[in-house]
Scaffold this active site. Sequence first.
Site, PDB file in Angstrom:
ATOM      1  N   HIS A  47      65.373   2.943 -23.783  1.00  0.00           N
ATOM      2  CA  HIS A  47      64.474   1.896 -23.286  1.00  0.00           C
ATOM      3  C   HIS A  47      63.885   1.094 -24.456  1.00  0.00           C
ATOM      4  O   HIS A  47      63.783  -0.127 -24.388  1.00  0.00           O
ATOM      5  CB  HIS A  47      63.284   2.511 -22.529  1.00  0.00           C
ATOM      6  CG  HIS A  47      63.646   3.311 -21.315  1.00  0.00           C
ATOM      7  ND1 HIS A  47      63.257   4.619 -21.134  1.00  0.00           N
ATOM      8  CD2 HIS A  47      64.343   2.980 -20.206  1.00  0.00           C
ATOM      9  CE1 HIS A  47      63.687   5.049 -19.960  1.00  0.00           C
ATOM     10  NE2 HIS A  47      64.363   4.092 -19.387  1.00  0.00           N
ATOM     11  N   LYS A  61      62.842   7.913  -6.633  1.00  0.00           N
ATOM     12  CA  LYS A  61      62.581   8.896  -7.707  1.00  0.00           C
ATOM     13  C   LYS A  61      61.219   9.544  -7.553  1.00  0.00           C
ATOM     14  O   LYS A  61      60.235   8.871  -7.250  1.00  0.00           O
ATOM     15  CB  LYS A  61      62.617   8.205  -9.079  1.00  0.00           C
ATOM     16  CG  LYS A  61      64.005   7.907  -9.585  1.00  0.00           C
ATOM     17  CD  LYS A  61      63.931   7.371 -11.005  1.00  0.00           C
ATOM     18  CE  LYS A  61      65.311   6.897 -11.459  1.00  0.00           C
ATOM     19  NZ  LYS A  61      65.228   6.103 -12.696  1.00  0.00           N
ATOM     20  N   ARG A 107      73.884   0.811 -19.153  1.00  0.00           N
ATOM     21  CA  ARG A 107      74.575   1.837 -19.947  1.00  0.00           C
ATOM     22  C   ARG A 107      76.060   1.808 -19.587  1.00  0.00           C
ATOM     23  O   ARG A 107      76.820   1.031 -20.122  1.00  0.00           O
ATOM     24  CB  ARG A 107      73.948   3.214 -19.693  1.00  0.00           C
ATOM     25  CG  ARG A 107      72.591   3.383 -20.356  1.00  0.00           C
ATOM     26  CD  ARG A 107      71.875   4.603 -19.873  1.00  0.00           C
ATOM     27  NE  ARG A 107      71.684   4.543 -18.439  1.00  0.00           N
ATOM     28  CZ  ARG A 107      70.959   5.393 -17.729  1.00  0.00           C
ATOM     29  NH1 ARG A 107      70.357   6.387 -18.319  1.00  0.00           N
ATOM     30  NH2 ARG A 107      70.807   5.260 -16.446  1.00  0.00           N
ATOM     31  N   SER A 141      66.129   9.486 -18.950  1.00  0.00           N
ATOM     32  CA  SER A 141      64.845  10.192 -18.893  1.00  0.00           C
ATOM     33  C   SER A 141      65.030  11.577 -18.275  1.00  0.00           C
ATOM     34  O   SER A 141      64.412  12.553 -18.718  1.00  0.00           O
ATOM     35  CB  SER A 141      63.836   9.398 -18.054  1.00  0.00           C
ATOM     36  OG  SER A 141      63.608   8.154 -18.634  1.00  0.00           O
TER      37      SER A 141
HETATM   38  O1  PNS Z   1      64.105   2.831 -14.217  1.00  0.00           O
HETATM   39  P1  PNS Z   1      64.522   2.612 -12.784  1.00  0.00           P
HETATM   40  O2  PNS Z   1      64.039   3.745 -11.908  1.00  0.00           O
HETATM   41  O3  PNS Z   1      65.997   2.373 -12.641  1.00  0.00           O
HETATM   42  O4  PNS Z   1      63.779   1.272 -12.320  1.00  0.00           O
HETATM   43  C1  PNS Z   1      63.916   0.802 -11.003  1.00  0.00           C
HETATM   44  C2  PNS Z   1      62.768  -0.148 -10.680  1.00  0.00           C
HETATM   45  C3  PNS Z   1      61.432   0.563 -10.802  1.00  0.00           C
HETATM   46  C4  PNS Z   1      62.807  -1.331 -11.626  1.00  0.00           C
HETATM   47  C5  PNS Z   1      62.981  -0.658  -9.215  1.00  0.00           C
HETATM   48  O5  PNS Z   1      62.979   0.421  -8.324  1.00  0.00           O
HETATM   49  C6  PNS Z   1      61.930  -1.688  -8.795  1.00  0.00           C
HETATM   50  O6  PNS Z   1      62.080  -2.856  -9.088  1.00  0.00           O
HETATM   51  N1  PNS Z   1      60.851  -1.235  -8.120  1.00  0.00           N
HETATM   52  C7  PNS Z   1      59.779  -2.105  -7.686  1.00  0.00           C
HETATM   53  C8  PNS Z   1      59.822  -2.325  -6.164  1.00  0.00           C
HETATM   54  C9  PNS Z   1      60.851  -3.387  -5.825  1.00  0.00           C
HETATM   55  O7  PNS Z   1      60.713  -4.548  -6.163  1.00  0.00           O
HETATM   56  N2  PNS Z   1      61.898  -2.954  -5.143  1.00  0.00           N
HETATM   57  C10 PNS Z   1      63.012  -3.813  -4.767  1.00  0.00           C
HETATM   58  C11 PNS Z   1      64.002  -3.908  -5.900  1.00  0.00           C
HETATM   59  S1  PNS Z   1      65.346  -4.869  -5.454  1.00  0.00           S
END
Ligand code: PNS
Length: 164
Positions: A19, A43, A92, A130
């Site tokens: 990150h 998650k 990745r 992570s």
């Molecule tokens: O590190 P991650 O878990 O891959 O990140 C995913 C994250 C947190 C960026 C994604 O779940 C997100 O954008 N969450 C916020 C809620 C949202 O906007 N959801 C719709 C995404 S299309």
Amino acid sequence: MNERIAICPGSFDPVTFGHLDIITRAANMFDKLIVVVASNGAKHCSFTPKERVDMIKKCIPTLNNVTVEHYDGLLADYAASKNATAIIKGLRAMSDFEYEFQMALTNKKLNPNVETLFLTTASSNMYLSSSMVKQIASMGGDISSFVPDAIKADIIKRICSKKQ
Ligand code: PNS
């Protein structure tokens, strides 16, 4: 000229060298970068949002154009509220692609003013995640190659206390 503002969202549970590489490179591309600790409904996180924000802050003391925040709603709305024009994500392997592509297209539908930009991860971080860091810590392994010293103790303390 308008400030170029980007957001770099993720769970960051916890932040890793992978990150931090993406954050550092993105910070060089924009006037202002906001790292957003957001909720991923799929998650279950080991660290609270505040703990995740604090750990990221500890790792980037010299990046002057970067701020770190927690946000609990839709990323597309957050981007609009900050006048951000880009969402930065690290890619990745190909296995990341479908999920990231789906999110990018959804965010574009929700907020047509924001573009998702993918940065390829450094090859040394290709298989770093992570969850891998947490698994190694939980088994007493050395996580020095995966996270900065500044947050090693925080991670070990949390992961080991959960085991008891
Ligand atoms: O590190 P991650 O878990 O891959 O990140 C995913 C994250 C947190 C960026 C994604 O779940 C997100 O954008 N969450 C916020 C809620 C949202 O906007 N959801 C719709 C995404 S299309």
